[in-house]
Design a protein around this motif. Structure first.
Motif, PDB file in Angstrom:
ATOM      1  N   LEU A  85       0.829  -1.258   0.164  1.00 48.63           N
ATOM      2  CA  LEU A  85      -0.031   0.219  -0.089  1.00 48.63           C
ATOM      3  C   LEU A  85       0.771   1.276  -0.146  1.00 48.63           C
ATOM      4  N   GLY A  86       0.467   2.457  -0.610  1.00 49.91           N
ATOM      5  CA  GLY A  86       1.043   3.765  -0.463  1.00 49.91           C
ATOM      6  C   GLY A  86       1.983   3.968  -1.584  1.00 49.91           C
ATOM      7  N   ASN A  87       2.143   2.859  -2.423  1.00 50.05           N
ATOM      8  CA  ASN A  87       2.984   3.264  -3.688  1.00 50.05           C
ATOM      9  C   ASN A  87       2.229   3.045  -5.025  1.00 50.05           C
ATOM     10  N   PRO A  88       1.980   3.953  -5.685  1.00 50.23           N
ATOM     11  CA  PRO A  88       0.901   3.875  -6.684  1.00 50.23           C
ATOM     12  C   PRO A  88       1.555   2.786  -7.847  1.00 50.23           C
ATOM     13  N   ASP A  89       2.772   2.534  -7.832  1.00 50.66           N
ATOM     14  CA  ASP A  89       3.577   1.700  -8.540  1.00 50.66           C
ATOM     15  C   ASP A  89       2.963   0.242  -8.354  1.00 50.66           C
ATOM     16  N   ASN A  90       2.617   0.073  -7.130  1.00 49.65           N
ATOM     17  CA  ASN A  90       2.186  -1.261  -6.622  1.00 49.65           C
ATOM     18  C   ASN A  90       0.714  -1.739  -6.931  1.00 49.65           C
ATOM     19  N   LEU A  91       0.152  -0.640  -7.304  1.00 49.93           N
ATOM     20  CA  LEU A  91      -1.158  -1.008  -7.774  1.00 49.93           C
ATOM     21  C   LEU A  91      -1.558  -2.151  -8.542  1.00 49.93           C
ATOM     22  N   PRO A  92      -0.832  -2.521  -9.411  1.00 47.07           N
ATOM     23  CA  PRO A  92      -1.141  -3.572 -10.344  1.00 47.07           C
ATOM     24  C   PRO A  92      -0.941  -4.983  -9.486  1.00 47.07           C
ATOM     25  N   ALA A  93       0.058  -4.977  -8.868  1.00 47.17           N
ATOM     26  CA  ALA A  93       0.286  -5.925  -8.000  1.00 47.17           C
ATOM     27  C   ALA A  93      -0.657  -6.333  -6.958  1.00 47.17           C
ATOM     28  N   ILE A  94      -1.085  -5.352  -6.244  1.00 50.56           N
ATOM     29  CA  ILE A  94      -2.006  -5.547  -5.235  1.00 50.56           C
ATOM     30  C   ILE A  94      -3.563  -6.206  -5.930  1.00 50.56           C
ATOM     31  N   MET A  95      -3.784  -5.467  -7.119  1.00 49.01           N
ATOM     32  CA  MET A  95      -5.094  -5.820  -7.801  1.00 49.01           C
ATOM     33  C   MET A  95      -4.848  -7.589  -8.304  1.00 49.01           C
TER      34      MET A  95
END
Ligand code: HEM
Length: 144
Positions: A73-83
């Protein structure tokens, strides 16, 4: 928004994330229908299985998954990984016949654990709820 306070959420989680067995125990104790979905635990006495290696292994799988998502959480670059992680969790559990209602139950029991932990306070609660709402939305979309 409180969602941006992911740092205080991560700090609070760091004080609880090693209580894997207690977390899963709290959930199974409140909701035996969740325990019943596990081929390795169905029909067994919770107090007995709580002390087994199998129980610790599965508790650690669940809690490590949460730790992974919370750390991203907290890093927009990680959004695809979270999804990707959340969609897969939803799909894999759907294929086991696990329902949104059971995730709601898990959620509620899990919160009873969090709220009785000393690291919990109103700021953590607000950050947690905001992020959790988004997380549950993705999981539910894949469970339904
Ligand atoms: C809502 C009630 C839930 C039920 C009934 C349930 C049930 C199960 C079952 C039967 C398995 C397979 C166990 C095995 O093969 O040994 C499993 C695996 C797993 N569960 Fe759950 N689960 C629930 C909620 C959750 C939640 C909330 C999380 C994490 C936030 C989670 C994370 C995992 C992980 C990481 C695995 C291993 C990977 C996989 O096989 O999908 N589960 N779950």
């Amino acid at each position: 928004t409180p969602c941006d306070d992911f740092k205080i959420m991560q700090e609070a989680w760091n004080t609880m994330k090693n209580e894997e067995v207690e977390i899963l125990y709290t959930v199974f104790k409140a909701y035996p229908d969740i325990q019943a979905k596990f081929p390795q635990f169905v029909g067994k006495d919770l107090e007995t299985i709580k002390g087994t290696a199998e129980f610790a292994v599965h508790a650690t799988r669940i809690v490590s998954f949460m730790t992974e998502v919370i750390s991203l959480l907290g890093n927009p670059d990680n959004l695809p990984a979270i999804m990707t992680l959340l969609s897969k969790l939803g799909k894999d559990h759907k294929s086991r016949g696990i329902t949104v209602k059971q995730f709601d139950e898990f959620h509620e029991a899990f919160h009873n654990f969090l709220h009785t932990h000393s690291a919990w306070n109103d700021n953590v609660d607000a950050a947690w709820h905001c992020n959790e709402k988004k997380i549950r939305k993705v999981i539910n979309a894949n469970l339904e």
